[in-house]
Design a protein around this motif. Structure first.
Motif, short mmCIF file in Angstrom:
data_model
loop_
_atom_site.label_atom_id
_atom_site.label_comp_id
_atom_site.label_asym_id
_atom_site.label_seq_id
_atom_site.Cartn_x
_atom_site.Cartn_y
_atom_site.Cartn_z
N ARG A 118 0.83 -1.20 0.00
CA ARG A 118 0.00 0.00 0.00
C ARG A 118 0.87 1.25 0.00
O ARG A 118 0.52 2.27 -0.60
N GLN A 149 -3.38 9.69 1.95
CA GLN A 149 -3.90 8.68 2.86
C GLN A 149 -5.43 8.71 2.90
O GLN A 149 -6.08 7.65 2.90
N SER A 153 -7.59 5.61 1.68
CA SER A 153 -8.41 5.02 2.74
C SER A 153 -9.88 5.08 2.37
O SER A 153 -10.64 4.15 2.66
N GLU A 156 -10.48 2.36 -0.15
CA GLU A 156 -10.43 1.07 0.54
C GLU A 156 -11.72 0.81 1.31
O GLU A 156 -12.29 -0.28 1.27
N THR A 157 -12.19 1.83 2.01
CA THR A 157 -13.42 1.69 2.81
C THR A 157 -14.64 1.45 1.93
O THR A 157 -15.49 0.61 2.23
#
Length: 206
Positions: A118, A149, A153, A156-157
């Protein structure tokens, strides 16, 4: 020996991703591949090592593929939208792999592998944001590390199980619309205009 090992990593990776069954036993993996369990253990010391190799190989190949395809996008905003479309499904597919627990372990080596790969992606996104600032598409005072980030993120969420974009039935345009709202806060007036054009967002003025 090494080439055969890579061959089995590739085949097992495809099997686990296609079946979406990260808890598949080695016996079943061997049966589906038409080989013996002993053959698999000729190349891997344990199921843990096998799955670590699968996860690392999958993430590395997808990130490299994404990096190469970015050459087709000269615009930083287009590049970030492309990353959202290409990396999101990767997050979705590999999450069950690194979240499972194999045997009795005090730490999760596969989660460590995920974060290492990542970080490669963070570095790519960071360069894109820097380019976007130079081209006056993104605000010059944004914290690039935080912006990277937050963006990754968020992706990803959204693609996690039960996340907004976990369904494979979501259209490409709907995904782009979500990415639009994730990026707009970083944009200058010029950048916002470019973002709306790339995502085809219609602005309605009362």
């Amino acid at each position: 020996m090494k080439s055969r090992r890579l061959h089995y990593i590739s085949r097992i990776t495809n099997l686990l991703i296609e079946t979406n069954n990260p808890k598949m036993k080695v016996d079943e993996i061997a049966t589906r591949l038409g080989i013996t369990k002993k053959t698999i253990y000729n190349y891997f010391d344990s199921k843990q090592q096998l799955f670590e190799c699968v996860l690392d190989s999958y993430l590395k190949s997808k990130i490299e593929e994404t990096k190469e395809n970015l050459n087709h996008y000269s615009n930083p905003i287009s590049s970030l939208i492309y990353i959202g479309h290409s990396i999101g499904p990767v997050f979705r597919d590999c999450t069950p792999l690194y979240e499972q627990k194999i045997g009795v372990v005090k730490t999760n080596p596969m989660l460590n592998i995920f974060f290492q790969r990542r970080q490669d992606l963070v570095d790519i996104v960071k360069r894109i944001f820097i380019k976007g600032i130079r081209e006056e598409l993104f605000e010059s005072d944004i914290d690039i590390e935080i912006a990277c980030q937050v963006y990754l993120s968020g992706i990803e969420t959204l693609y996690r199980p039960n996340g907004l974009l976990c369904s494979k039935k979501i259209s490409s345009h709907q995904i782009s619309q979500v990415l639009y709202y994730m990026l707009k806060g970083n944009c200058t007036r010029i950048g916002l205009s470019v973002l709306r054009e790339k995502v085809d967002i219609k602005v309605i003025v009362d």
